[in-house]
Design a protein around this motif. Structure first.
Motif, PDB file in Angstrom:
ATOM      1  N   VAL A  63      21.123 -20.147   7.847  1.00 52.49           N
ATOM      2  CA  VAL A  63      21.220 -19.057   6.870  1.00 52.49           C
ATOM      3  C   VAL A  63      22.662 -18.569   6.880  1.00 52.49           C
ATOM      4  N   LEU A  64      23.321 -18.676   5.737  1.00 50.96           N
ATOM      5  CA  LEU A  64      24.732 -18.314   5.611  1.00 50.96           C
ATOM      6  C   LEU A  64      24.933 -16.901   5.086  1.00 50.96           C
ATOM      7  N   GLU A  65      23.945 -16.419   4.316  1.00 54.01           N
ATOM      8  CA  GLU A  65      24.045 -15.087   3.722  1.00 54.01           C
ATOM      9  C   GLU A  65      22.637 -14.580   3.440  1.00 54.01           C
ATOM     10  N   THR A  66      22.446 -13.281   3.568  1.00 58.60           N
ATOM     11  CA  THR A  66      21.132 -12.697   3.297  1.00 58.60           C
ATOM     12  C   THR A  66      21.232 -11.659   2.178  1.00 58.60           C
ATOM     13  N   HIS A  67      20.094 -11.411   1.546  1.00 56.53           N
ATOM     14  CA  HIS A  67      19.971 -10.326   0.570  1.00 56.53           C
ATOM     15  C   HIS A  67      19.927  -9.002   1.339  1.00 56.53           C
ATOM     16  N   ASP A  69      17.665  -6.955   1.670  1.00 54.92           N
ATOM     17  CA  ASP A  69      16.390  -6.771   2.382  1.00 54.92           C
ATOM     18  C   ASP A  69      16.244  -7.706   3.582  1.00 54.92           C
ATOM     19  N   GLY A  70      17.269  -8.532   3.838  1.00 51.92           N
ATOM     20  CA  GLY A  70      17.242  -9.423   4.991  1.00 51.92           C
ATOM     21  C   GLY A  70      16.717 -10.821   4.714  1.00 51.92           C
ATOM     22  N   THR A  71      16.192 -11.063   3.525  1.00 52.26           N
ATOM     23  CA  THR A  71      15.709 -12.412   3.203  1.00 52.26           C
ATOM     24  C   THR A  71      16.900 -13.327   2.931  1.00 52.26           C
ATOM     25  N   PRO A  72      16.741 -14.624   3.198  1.00 51.39           N
ATOM     26  CA  PRO A  72      17.859 -15.552   2.990  1.00 51.39           C
ATOM     27  C   PRO A  72      18.330 -15.593   1.538  1.00 51.39           C
ATOM     28  N   LYS A  73      19.640 -15.604   1.365  1.00 54.82           N
ATOM     29  CA  LYS A  73      20.240 -15.729   0.037  1.00 54.82           C
ATOM     30  C   LYS A  73      20.883 -17.108  -0.115  1.00 54.82           C
ATOM     31  N   ARG A  74      21.733 -17.486   0.848  1.00 55.96           N
ATOM     32  CA  ARG A  74      22.366 -18.812   0.825  1.00 55.96           C
ATOM     33  C   ARG A  74      22.013 -19.512   2.131  1.00 55.96           C
ATOM     34  N   VAL A  75      21.460 -20.747   1.989  1.00 51.96           N
ATOM     35  CA  VAL A  75      21.004 -21.503   3.149  1.00 51.96           C
ATOM     36  C   VAL A  75      21.483 -22.938   3.020  1.00 51.96           C
ATOM     37  N   ALA A  76      22.043 -23.470   4.109  1.00 51.97           N
ATOM     38  CA  ALA A  76      22.439 -24.878   4.159  1.00 51.97           C
ATOM     39  C   ALA A  76      21.327 -25.654   4.854  1.00 51.97           C
ATOM     40  N   TYR A  77      20.993 -26.832   4.312  1.00 48.88           N
ATOM     41  CA  TYR A  77      19.991 -27.722   4.888  1.00 48.88           C
ATOM     42  C   TYR A  77      20.632 -29.079   5.154  1.00 48.88           C
ATOM     43  N   LYS A  78      20.238 -29.712   6.257  1.00 45.60           N
ATOM     44  CA  LYS A  78      20.695 -31.071   6.551  1.00 45.60           C
ATOM     45  C   LYS A  78      19.719 -31.700   7.530  1.00 45.60           C
ATOM     46  N   GLY A  79      19.803 -33.008   7.679  1.00 42.74           N
ATOM     47  CA  GLY A  79      18.981 -33.713   8.652  1.00 42.74           C
ATOM     48  C   GLY A  79      18.160 -34.813   8.022  1.00 42.74           C
ATOM     49  N   ALA A 102      21.913 -30.040   1.342  1.00 47.29           N
ATOM     50  CA  ALA A 102      21.829 -29.101   0.223  1.00 47.29           C
ATOM     51  C   ALA A 102      22.287 -27.720   0.656  1.00 47.29           C
ATOM     52  N   LEU A 103      22.989 -27.061  -0.249  1.00 43.75           N
ATOM     53  CA  LEU A 103      23.309 -25.648  -0.111  1.00 43.75           C
ATOM     54  C   LEU A 103      22.472 -24.959  -1.186  1.00 43.75           C
ATOM     55  N   VAL A 104      21.545 -24.097  -0.755  1.00 44.00           N
ATOM     56  CA  VAL A 104      20.593 -23.500  -1.685  1.00 44.00           C
ATOM     57  C   VAL A 104      20.829 -21.991  -1.757  1.00 44.00           C
ATOM     58  N   GLU A 105      20.911 -21.503  -2.992  1.00 46.25           N
ATOM     59  CA  GLU A 105      21.010 -20.063  -3.222  1.00 46.25           C
ATOM     60  C   GLU A 105      19.674 -19.582  -3.761  1.00 46.25           C
ATOM     61  N   TYR A 106      19.037 -18.686  -3.011  1.00 46.79           N
ATOM     62  CA  TYR A 106      17.776 -18.078  -3.419  1.00 46.79           C
ATOM     63  C   TYR A 106      18.107 -16.771  -4.127  1.00 46.79           C
ATOM     64  N   ARG A 107      17.838 -16.712  -5.421  1.00 43.97           N
ATOM     65  CA  ARG A 107      18.241 -15.564  -6.232  1.00 43.97           C
ATOM     66  C   ARG A 107      17.143 -14.511  -6.325  1.00 43.97           C
ATOM     67  N   ALA A 108      17.548 -13.283  -6.588  1.00 43.87           N
ATOM     68  CA  ALA A 108      16.633 -12.139  -6.620  1.00 43.87           C
ATOM     69  C   ALA A 108      15.526 -12.295  -7.662  1.00 43.87           C
ATOM     70  N   ASP A 109      15.794 -13.032  -8.748  1.00 50.50           N
ATOM     71  CA  ASP A 109      14.784 -13.207  -9.803  1.00 50.50           C
ATOM     72  C   ASP A 109      13.776 -14.307  -9.477  1.00 50.50           C
ATOM     73  N   GLY A 110      13.898 -14.913  -8.286  1.00 48.83           N
ATOM     74  CA  GLY A 110      12.984 -15.985  -7.886  1.00 48.83           C
ATOM     75  C   GLY A 110      13.502 -17.370  -8.198  1.00 48.83           C
ATOM     76  N   LEU A 144      20.700 -28.736  -8.808  1.00 52.40           N
ATOM     77  CA  LEU A 144      19.322 -28.535  -9.246  1.00 52.40           C
ATOM     78  C   LEU A 144      19.127 -27.044  -9.417  1.00 52.40           C
ATOM     79  N   HIS A 145      18.761 -26.648 -10.620  1.00 51.70           N
ATOM     80  CA  HIS A 145      18.426 -25.243 -10.874  1.00 51.70           C
ATOM     81  C   HIS A 145      16.926 -25.175 -11.072  1.00 51.70           C
ATOM     82  N   ILE A 146      16.274 -24.301 -10.309  1.00 57.45           N
ATOM     83  CA  ILE A 146      14.845 -24.045 -10.472  1.00 57.45           C
ATOM     84  C   ILE A 146      14.723 -22.633 -11.019  1.00 57.45           C
TER      85      ILE A 146
END
Length: 169
Positions: A63-67, A69-79, A102-110, A144-146
């Motif tokens: 977890v690189l950055e949090t919102h 409220d403490g939930t993950p905002k930017r997360v790096a994945y590997k392996g 992957a570097l994933v940004e979890y946005r406030a709008d879901g 990839l944008h979801i």
């Protein structure tokens, strides 16, 4: 929090680097991010029912950055991640190497924004993205944008995709 392997009921995400003899999960700041087995009914992704199950899962996240409220905002994945896809109607199976980074940004709008290098398994429902309905191994350099509604948009810079439904048909 669960990942999305559909990046299928949470794939997503994924990951391989491990350039040292030290296991990826032993690196400071990284924690295991296991993928759960999943099932899709006939017609959801492929014309037949599919079971997906990790047979190699060494995915870790940082977890690189949090919102606020403490939930993950930017997360790096590997392996390393290999998912066995099985056509449960016939028993045909295929082991898909989905061990990208992957570097994933979890946005406030879901919504989510993924910046990816390497292969990741992406599941797309009918009219659910800019890829056709199916299970795809997208490989290369891409984003990839979801959307908040689950609509998936893959933007390739370099690479291609493999139709995994065809591999287990």
């Amino acid at each position: 929090m669960r990942r999305t392997l559909a990046v299928l009921p949470a794939l997503l995400a994924a990951s391989a680097l491990a350039a040292t003899a030290v296991p990826a999960h032993a690196e400071a700041g990284w924690e295991p991010a296991p993928s759960a087995p999943w099932d899709t009914a006939a017609g959801e992704r492929c014309d037949f029912p599919v079971h997906g199950e990790p047979v190699v899962d060494e995915v870790v996240r940082q977890v690189l950055e949090t919102h606020p409220d403490g939930t993950p905002k930017r997360v790096a994945y590997k392996g390393a991640l290999v998912v066995r896809l099985t056509n449960t109607a016939t028993g045909a199976s295929y082991d898909a190497d989905a061990g990208g980074r992957a570097l994933v940004e979890y946005r406030a709008d879901g919504s989510q924004f993924w910046d990816v290098r390497g292969p990741v398994l992406v599941g797309v429902a009918e009219n659910g993205g800019n890829l056709p309905r199916g299970l795809h191994l997208v490989d290369g350099v891409y984003t990839l944008h979801i959307g908040p509604d689950g609509y998936k948009t893959v933007t390739m810079q370099q690479g291609g995709r493999d139709d995994l439904c065809a591999r287990v048909d």
